[in-house]
Design an enzyme around this catalytic site. Structure first.
Site: not given
Ligand code: URA
Length: 210
Positions: A105, A109, A201, A204
């Protein structure tokens, strides 16, 4: 009309998901729980696979018994977080082929940028199940499905752990032919594109990178 949004709110899944959301859950538990939930999600996502009867012999008699027929499967993981679900799905579908799409990502943007793409040559003849735990903005999922269709895929499903309403709307509008299966539909996205209340995330948390 868009295909079904398949919300699997089974008590076992909801229970395990609560521990995944909890910030105190360590990496090893998080990974195991994701694998277990993915097993159950793919079980539901494949509920409509066609079957055919084949003749077999049990130790006692002959019978006609069902086996899966129709298109062979291909699981496609959106890297890197999709890999955490892939393992659980392969537990249930050990003969499935596997493709990978690398997308990150853009932090400004929030658009998806491709850095890797590898799928089986016969992707057009397979039922393709695309996996990514978090359907947030829908940008990665939409880009992955665009890319897979450009590579020849015609029959696709999308399986995620958590979905945001914004992501579901975006994906259904771009790909109304693709059924979405999720364990939960959360409230909204925050200003950084994270699902709220979410689980943080996913990459992570499963790989312990933060
Ligand atoms: N990606 C993630 O890992 N967590 C989110 O909340 C959104 C996208």
């Amino acid at each position: 009309m868009a295909k079904m949004f398949n919300l699997i709110n089974h008590p076992l899944i909801q229970h395990k998901l609560t521990f995944m959301r909890n910030e105190d859950t360590p990496t090893d538990n998080f990974r195991r729980l994701l694998r277990e939930i993915a097993q159950m999600l793919v079980y539901e996502a494949t509920r409509d696979l066609p079957t055919e009867l084949i003749p077999i012999r049990t130790p006692l008699t002959e019978m006609l018994s069902p086996v899966i027929s129709g298109k062979k499967l291909c699981l496609v993981s959106i890297l890197r977080a999709g890999n955490g679900m892939l393992d659980g799905m392969l537990d249930v579908l050990p003969a499935a082929r596997v493709g990978h799409i690398g997308l990150y990502r853009d932090p400004q943007t929030l658009e998806a940028v491709e850095y890797y793409f590898k799928v089986p040559d016969d992707i057009g003849e397979r039922l393709v199940i695309v996996v990514d735990p978090m359907l947030a903005t829908g940008h990665s999922a939409t880009a992955a499905l665009n890319r897979l269709k450009a590579a020849g895929a015609t029959t696709l499903k999308f399986v995620c752990l958590l979905a945001a309403p914004e992501g579901v709307a975006a994906l259904q509008s771009a790909h109304p032919d693709v059924e979405i299966t999720a364990a939960a539909l959360d409230e909204r996205l925050n200003d950084h594109g994270y699902i709220m209340p979410g689980l943080g995330d996913a990459g992570d948390r499963m790989f312990g990178t933060k």
